[in-house]
Design an enzyme around this catalytic site. Structure first.
Site, PDB file in Angstrom:
ATOM      1  N   SER A  70       0.836  -1.066  -0.099  1.00 19.03           N
ATOM      2  CA  SER A  70       0.050  -0.091  -0.014  1.00 19.03           C
ATOM      3  C   SER A  70       0.766   1.392  -0.108  1.00 19.03           C
ATOM      4  O   SER A  70       1.471   1.388  -0.779  1.00 19.03           O
ATOM      5  CB  SER A  70      -0.964  -0.073   1.353  1.00 19.03           C
ATOM      6  OG  SER A  70      -1.817   0.747   1.146  1.00 19.03           O
ATOM      7  N   ASP A  81      10.608   5.269 -10.003  1.00 22.84           N
ATOM      8  CA  ASP A  81      10.457   5.694 -11.178  1.00 22.84           C
ATOM      9  C   ASP A  81      10.760   7.070 -11.556  1.00 22.84           C
ATOM     10  O   ASP A  81      10.961   7.540 -12.652  1.00 22.84           O
ATOM     11  CB  ASP A  81       8.834   5.759 -11.188  1.00 22.84           C
ATOM     12  CG  ASP A  81       8.274   4.257 -11.475  1.00 22.84           C
ATOM     13  OD1 ASP A  81       8.994   3.143 -11.276  1.00 22.84           O
ATOM     14  OD2 ASP A  81       7.073   3.892 -11.979  1.00 22.84           O
ATOM     15  N   LYS A  95      -0.240  -4.347  -3.103  1.00 25.16           N
ATOM     16  CA  LYS A  95      -1.558  -3.918  -3.014  1.00 25.16           C
ATOM     17  C   LYS A  95      -1.702  -2.433  -3.380  1.00 25.16           C
ATOM     18  O   LYS A  95      -1.203  -1.584  -2.743  1.00 25.16           O
ATOM     19  CB  LYS A  95      -1.955  -4.052  -1.405  1.00 25.16           C
ATOM     20  CG  LYS A  95      -3.221  -3.590  -0.770  1.00 25.16           C
ATOM     21  CD  LYS A  95      -3.384  -2.371  -0.684  1.00 25.16           C
ATOM     22  CE  LYS A  95      -5.071  -2.394   0.022  1.00 25.16           C
ATOM     23  NZ  LYS A  95      -5.526  -0.991  -0.073  1.00 25.16           N
TER      24      LYS A  95
END
Length: 229
Positions: A70, A81, A95
């Site tokens: 999460s 990224d 998740k």
């Protein structure tokens, strides 16, 4: 002088979305952190970092494992990224949904999933998670050899780590294969922190690992995080 920062998110099940964004905001100047998309137009949201990073130019490593989920995954994937952190460990839980709890008249609760979270590179976190660039769950013998070589000889260790990473790029071109080759686990191996320390001590090696750890081509789906239907 601070050589680097380690964010240990292993066995961290996550928390609030806004708190995850606040953590990422410490290390990014601006730009996309995470986006959400669902069936309802109001579920299409984009979350950006605010202008100016509070911890600039400090090498950053994020540790994850199979119980990192999460909000912890949001922090890890956003920093990875955006080219800000090297991720070490095992594949994370995967998740990537946004949920709302609705109170019912009888005292019960209904959990409603209303959106999926998408990484800055475009892929959905749900059931995929983050596959670290330096995996310490796929082959214990390889990891032990890598750490031993880094400890014994910095020059040899640098060459070994770079070759070790490049040999795994083919796996990362297939997200499902990459996850299978770096399976999630709940361990917290000491090798994770040791490798992070070696990266901090060799800035050139850290920089090369950061480049190699960029999102795999297959993860860069045609999805445009900022597009509106």
């Amino acid at each position: 002088i601070l050589q680097g920062v380690v964010l240990d998110l292993r066995n961290n099940p996550g928390g609030l979305l806004d708190q995850a964004i606040s953590v990422v905001d410490l290390f990014l100047t601006d730009g996309l952190v995470i986006s959400t998309r669902g069936r309802h137009p109001k579920s299409h949201q984009v979350f950006d970092a605010s202008w100016g990073e509070l911890v600039p130019d400090v090498p950053l490593v994020v540790l994850v494992n199979g119980k990192s989920a999460s909000a912890a995954e949001i922090v890890a994937v956003a920093l990875r990224d955006r080219g800000r952190a090297v991720v070490i460990g095992s594949a994370s839980y995967g998740k990537g949904t946004v949920q709302t709890i609705i109170r019912l008249p009888n005292g019960g609760e209904l959990t409603l999933t209303w959106a999926r979270m998408h990484a800055p590179s475009g892929f959905a976190l749900q059931d995929h998670g983050i596959v670290p660039v330096i995996c310490t769950s796929s082959n214990n013998e390889d990891v032990a050899e890598l750490v031993g070589t880094l400890r014994a000889s910095r020059r040899a260790g640098t060459d070994l780590l770079e070759n070790w990473l490049k040999a795994r790029l083919a796996r990362r071109s297939d997200p499902h294969l990459a996850r299978a080759m770096c399976p999630p686990h709940a361990k917290e191996p000491a090798a994770d922190v040791m490798i992070a320390r070696y990266l901090f001590e060799d800035h050139s090696l850290y920089t090369r690992t950061l480049v190699i750890g960029r999102p795999a081509v297959a993860e860069r789906f045609s999805y445009d995080a900022r597009a509106r239907p």
